[in-house]
Design a protein around this motif. Structure first.
Motif, PDB file in Angstrom:
ATOM      1  N   ARG A 149       0.903  -1.308  -0.057  1.00 57.70           N
ATOM      2  CA  ARG A 149      -0.037  -0.109  -0.064  1.00 57.70           C
ATOM      3  C   ARG A 149       0.830   1.322   0.103  1.00 57.70           C
ATOM      4  O   ARG A 149       2.128   1.286   0.513  1.00 57.70           O
ATOM      5  N   ASP A 172     -11.669  -3.753  -0.313  1.00 60.24           N
ATOM      6  CA  ASP A 172     -11.101  -4.862   0.412  1.00 60.24           C
ATOM      7  C   ASP A 172     -11.901  -5.991   0.366  1.00 60.24           C
ATOM      8  O   ASP A 172     -11.500  -7.098   0.054  1.00 60.24           O
ATOM      9  N   THR A 203     -13.332  -9.285   6.485  1.00 60.51           N
ATOM     10  CA  THR A 203     -12.269  -8.734   5.567  1.00 60.51           C
ATOM     11  C   THR A 203     -10.644  -8.895   6.161  1.00 60.51           C
ATOM     12  O   THR A 203      -9.903  -8.973   5.382  1.00 60.51           O
ATOM     13  N   TYR A 204     -10.526  -8.565   7.523  1.00 64.82           N
ATOM     14  CA  TYR A 204      -9.388  -8.137   8.123  1.00 64.82           C
ATOM     15  C   TYR A 204      -9.017  -9.625   8.802  1.00 64.82           C
ATOM     16  O   TYR A 204      -7.904  -9.666   9.681  1.00 64.82           O
ATOM     17  N   GLY A 246      -6.533  -9.455   1.161  1.00 66.56           N
ATOM     18  CA  GLY A 246      -7.612  -8.242   1.070  1.00 66.56           C
ATOM     19  C   GLY A 246      -6.761  -6.976   0.722  1.00 66.56           C
ATOM     20  O   GLY A 246      -7.042  -6.377  -0.284  1.00 66.56           O
ATOM     21  N   GLN A 247      -5.941  -6.595   1.610  1.00 63.18           N
ATOM     22  CA  GLN A 247      -5.190  -5.415   1.519  1.00 63.18           C
ATOM     23  C   GLN A 247      -4.413  -5.241   0.216  1.00 63.18           C
ATOM     24  O   GLN A 247      -4.376  -4.406  -0.352  1.00 63.18           O
ATOM     25  N   ALA A 305      -6.405  -5.341  -2.969  1.00 68.54           N
ATOM     26  CA  ALA A 305      -7.087  -3.901  -3.114  1.00 68.54           C
ATOM     27  C   ALA A 305      -6.112  -2.915  -3.474  1.00 68.54           C
ATOM     28  O   ALA A 305      -6.415  -2.198  -4.257  1.00 68.54           O
ATOM     29  N   ASP A 330      -7.481   3.965  -0.538  1.00 73.00           N
ATOM     30  CA  ASP A 330      -7.827   3.613  -1.800  1.00 73.00           C
ATOM     31  C   ASP A 330      -8.697   4.621  -2.681  1.00 73.00           C
ATOM     32  O   ASP A 330      -9.454   4.506  -3.505  1.00 73.00           O
TER      33      ASP A 330
END
Length: 606
Positions: free
Chosen positions: A322, A364, A413-414, A486-487, A490, A515
Motif C-alpha cells: 500500500r 478490500d 475482511t481483516y 484483502g489489502q 485492494a 484507496d
C-alpha cells in the motif's frame, strides 16, 4: 544485452524538485563488467542510459531517474514502458518481502542490501557514513568538492555494490508492472500540489497566538508554571493539567503506573474519543505544542518549496505494497472530525482547475470476494445492491441493521476472530462468536477460503491476485493472512486503475490516500476527466477465465476549489467543509469550527 549500473550524488534529497540547475553533481556508472566511470557530464550519462537494454539503480524510480528526468530531460516514461528499468529497491522488496509494521524499514537501503546479500556495505568513517561526514565537514552535500577522493570512492563503491547485488534480484512480470505503477505515482512528487501559503501562514500565526493565550489562561486558572522549556512536566504543571482535563469534562489520562499521560498517542486518542469537545481540542493542541509536535499546517509549510507547492515522497514500503505519502503526510489529513477535515483545505488545484477525488468502493471486501469465489458473497456486490445492507440481511434478517453489520464484515475482511470482533464492535465475545458462526453458515465458500489461506500462509507467504508476495509472520497466520490478501489485492486493484488512466491525466495526479486518488484537472475538462477516471477504475475482476467476476466500483467527489471542498456533499452536515461557506463572514451554526475558531486557526468573526 547491455546493462548499466549507475548512481548520482546530489544536494539534499528533499530538494529534488526545488534546488535548481546543478542538482545532479556527480555520476558513477558501469556498463556490463566494465570499470566504473566517474563523470560530471549528465548528458553523457543520459546517452549511456538511453542506449542500455537494462538500467539499474537503487531507488531509481523515486530518485535517480526522477532527477535525470526533471533536470536533464531523460525520457524515463519510455524506458519504464519498455521494461528496461530495474530498480533494486523495488525488486528487493519483492524478492524478500518486508514484515508488517516498520520493523523492516531499514532493511532495504543499498548499504543494508549489500551487507545482507554480499557481506559488505558502504564506505564508513569511524562507524558513520563517509558521505555524511563529508557533508558535515564541508557544510552541506552540495559543498563537497567534486574531486574529493573519498567522495569519488564512495560513489564508485555504490555502483559496485549495486552491480553485485543485482545478480541476486529477479524481476518477473509483476516486477515489471510494479515499475510502471511506481513511475506513474512518482509524477505526484514531480508535479507537486499547490498550497494556500497565505492561509497556512495565517493559521500558524493564529495558532501561535492562541497557544500563548491558552498558556496564560492555564497559568491564571490552574496554576501552570510559565518558566522553563517544559513547565507541564513539573510537579506543579502536572497538577495544573489534571485540573484542566477535569475542567474539560475528561478524566485525566494515565500511564500504566498511574502517572499523568501527555504523550502524542495518548493525546490523539483523546481527540478521537471526544471529537466534539472544542475546549479539550485547545488543551490537546497546547500539549502537542509543548511536546514539540508540529501542527499539520506547520508541517505543510515546512515542506512547501519556493514554487508554492509540496512535492511529497511516494513509497510502497508497507508489507502489502500500500502506498504511503509523506513529507507532508496526506493520511493524517483525515475526515474523522470537523476540524480535522479542514486541514485538507490548504491544498489547492492548479490555476484554472478543480480537484476531484475518486474512491474505490468497499475494495478490500471485493478483493476477498474475488479470491474466495463464494457465489452468495459475490452476489452481495451485484449492481443495485448495497453490500452492508446485504450483510445485515444475512446476519440479522433485517436491512435496517446495516450499521450493526459493518463491524462484522470488516472483521471478515481483516481476518479477525471472535475476540477481535467483540473489541471492534463493542459487543460481548459470546455474541461475536454467534455472529461469526452465522457468517460462516451463510457464506461457506468464504469460510473455506479463509482456512485455506491460513494454511497456505504457514509457508511464510501469500500472493495477491496480481502476484505480489506478502510475508506472513509465523504464529500470526489467522488474522494476517486474510487481511494481507484483502489489502494487498485492494492495493493492486488501485494500481490497475492507475495503469488504465489515459496519459493526459498522469500529470494531474496529486495524491493517494488509502484507496482514493486525487487529481487536479482543468475546469473545462472536468467532465471528460471524471468519465475517464471512472472508466479506468471500474472493471470486472476475474482471477481466472472460469472465475465468477466481481465488479470493482468507484465513487467520485464534488469538484473542489480545495481538497476539503471536494467533500461538501458527503459532509453536508459540516457546512465549513465547503469553501463557499468559509468565505462567508458570518455563520449561525454553533458547531461550525471555522467561524467559531475551534480549529487550527479558523476565523472568529461570526
Amino acid at each position: 544485452m547491455s546493462a548499466i549500473f549507475f548512481d548520482i550524488e546530489t544536494p539534499d534529497a528533499d530538494e529534488l524538485y526545488t534546488y535548481g540547475q546543478g542538482y545532479c553533481r556527480l555520476a558513477g556508472y558501469a556498463v556490463d563488467d566494465g570499470p566504473v566511470v566517474i563523470t560530471t557530464d549528465m548528458d553523457e550519462l543520459c546517452e549511456v542510459i538511453a542506449a542500455a537494454d537494462r538500467i539499474w539503480a537503487h531507488n531509481a524510480i523515486g530518485f535517480d531517474l526522477a532527477a535525470l528526468e526533471h533536470w536533464h530531460g531523460l525520457d524515463v516514461a519510455e524506458l519504464v514502458e519498455q521494461g528496461r528499468v530495474r530498480d533494486s529497491l523495488i525488486l528487493a522488496r519483492l524478492n524478500d518481502p518486508p514484515l508488517p509494521g516498520k520493523v523492516d524499514a531499514r532493511r532495504y537501503g543499498l548499504d543494508a542490501l549489500g551487507r545482507r546479500l554480499l557481506g559488505e556495505g558502504k564506505v564508513v568513517d569511524d562507524g558513520a557514513s563517509a558521505l555524511k561526514k563529508l557533508s558535515e565537514l564541508h557544510g552541506g552535500y552540495d559543498r563537497i568538492p567534486l574531486d574529493d577522493p573519498t567522495y569519488r570512492a564512495y560513489l564508485e563503491q555504490d555502483v559496485e555494490l549495486l552491480r553485485s547485488a543485482a545478480s541476486f534480484l529477479a524481476c518477473d512480470a509483476y516486477g515489471v508492472r510494479e515499475h510502471q505503477v511506481m513511475y506513474r505515482l512518482s509524477q505526484i512528487s514531480r508535479n507537486g500540489w499547490r498550497v494556500d501559503v497565505a492561509e497556512a501562514r495565517r493559521r500558524v500565526a493564529a495558532q501561535e497566538s492562541r497557544t500563548v493565550g491558552l498558556r496564560k489562561e492555564l497559568s491564571d486558572r490552574y496554576g501552570l508554571p510559565t518558566d522553563g522549556k517544559a513547565p507541564h512536566r513539573t510537579k506543579a504543571g502536572i497538577a495544573a493539567l489534571e485540573r484542566a482535563f477535569e475542567a474539560c469534562g475528561v478524566v485525566p489520562p494515565r500511564t500504566a503506573k498511574g502517572a499523568l499521560a501527555t504523550g502524542k498517542d495518548t493525546i490523539i486518542g483523546l481527540l478521537d474519543e471526544h471529537p466534539e469537545n472544542p475546549v479539550l481540542r485547545e488543551l490537546c493542541a497546547l500539549l502537542l505544542a509543548l511536546n514539540g509536535q508540529r501542527s499539520v499546517t506547520q508541517t505543510v509549510l515546512d515542506h512547501t518549496g519556493p514554487d508554492g507547492r509540496v512535492h511529497p515522497c511516494i513509497d510502497a514500503g508497507q508489507s502489502t505494497g500500500r502506498i504511503s505519502v509523506t513529507k507532508p503526510g496526506l493520511t493524517v489529513m483525515g475526515k474523522r472530525d470537523r476540524a480535522n477535515a479542514l486541514e485538507r483545505s490548504l491544498l489547492l488545484p492548479d490555476e484554472g482547475g478543480v480537484l476531484i477525488a475518486f474512491d474505490l468502493s468497499q475494495v478490500d471486501a471485493r478483493a476477498v470476494a474475488a479470491h474466495c469465489q463464494d457465489p452468495a458473497y459475490i452476489d452481495a456486490f451485484a449492481p443495485g445492491k448495497d453490500f452492508h445492507t446485504e450483510m445485515a440481511l444475512a446476519l440479522f434478517g433485517d436491512p435496517a441493521r446495516r450499521s450493526d453489520a459493518k463491524p462484522v464484515t470488516h472483521a471478515t475482511t481483516y481476518g479477525m476472530g471472535p475476540r477481535g470482533l467483540a473489541t471492534s464492535a463493542g459487543i460481548p465475545q459470546g455474541e461475536a462468536e454467534k455472529l461469526m458462526q452465522t457468517l460462516d453458515r451463510r457464506f461457506p465458500g468464504l469460510a473455506r477460503w479463509k482456512q485455506e489461506i491460513r494454511r497456505e500462509a504457514e509457508r511464510g507467504f501469500v500472493y495477491s491476485a496480481w502476484g505480489r508476495p506478502m510475508r506472513i509472520e509465523r504464529g500470526r497466520e489467522y488474522t494476517t493472512a486474510p487481511a494481507s490478501l484483502g489489502q494487498g489485492t485492494a492495493r493492486d486493484i488501485l494500481a490497475e486503475g492507475i495503469l488504465r488512466l489515459p496519459e493526459w491525466l498522469i500529470p494531474c495526479l496529486r495524491g493517494v490516500v488509502h484507496d482514493e486518488i486525487v487529481l487536479s484537472v482543468p475546469s473545462d475538462r472536468a467532465g471528460e476527466a471524471e468519465l475517464a477516471v471512472l472508466s479506468a477504475m471500474q472493471f470486472q475482476m476475474c482471477l481466472s477465465p472460469d472465475a465468477i467476476p466481481v465488479p470493482i466500483l468507484a465513487d467520485k467527489s464534488d469538484r473542489g476549489a480545495d481538497w476539503a471542498d471536494c467533500y461538501r456533499s458527503e459532509k453536508s452536515d459540516w457546512p465549513e467543509v465547503a469553501r463557499d461557506h468559509r468565505e462567508q463572514t458570518r455563520c449561525h451554526d454553533p458547531g461550525c469550527v471555522w467561524h467559531t475558531g475551534n480549529n487550527e486557526g479558523g476565523r472568529t468573526d461570526g
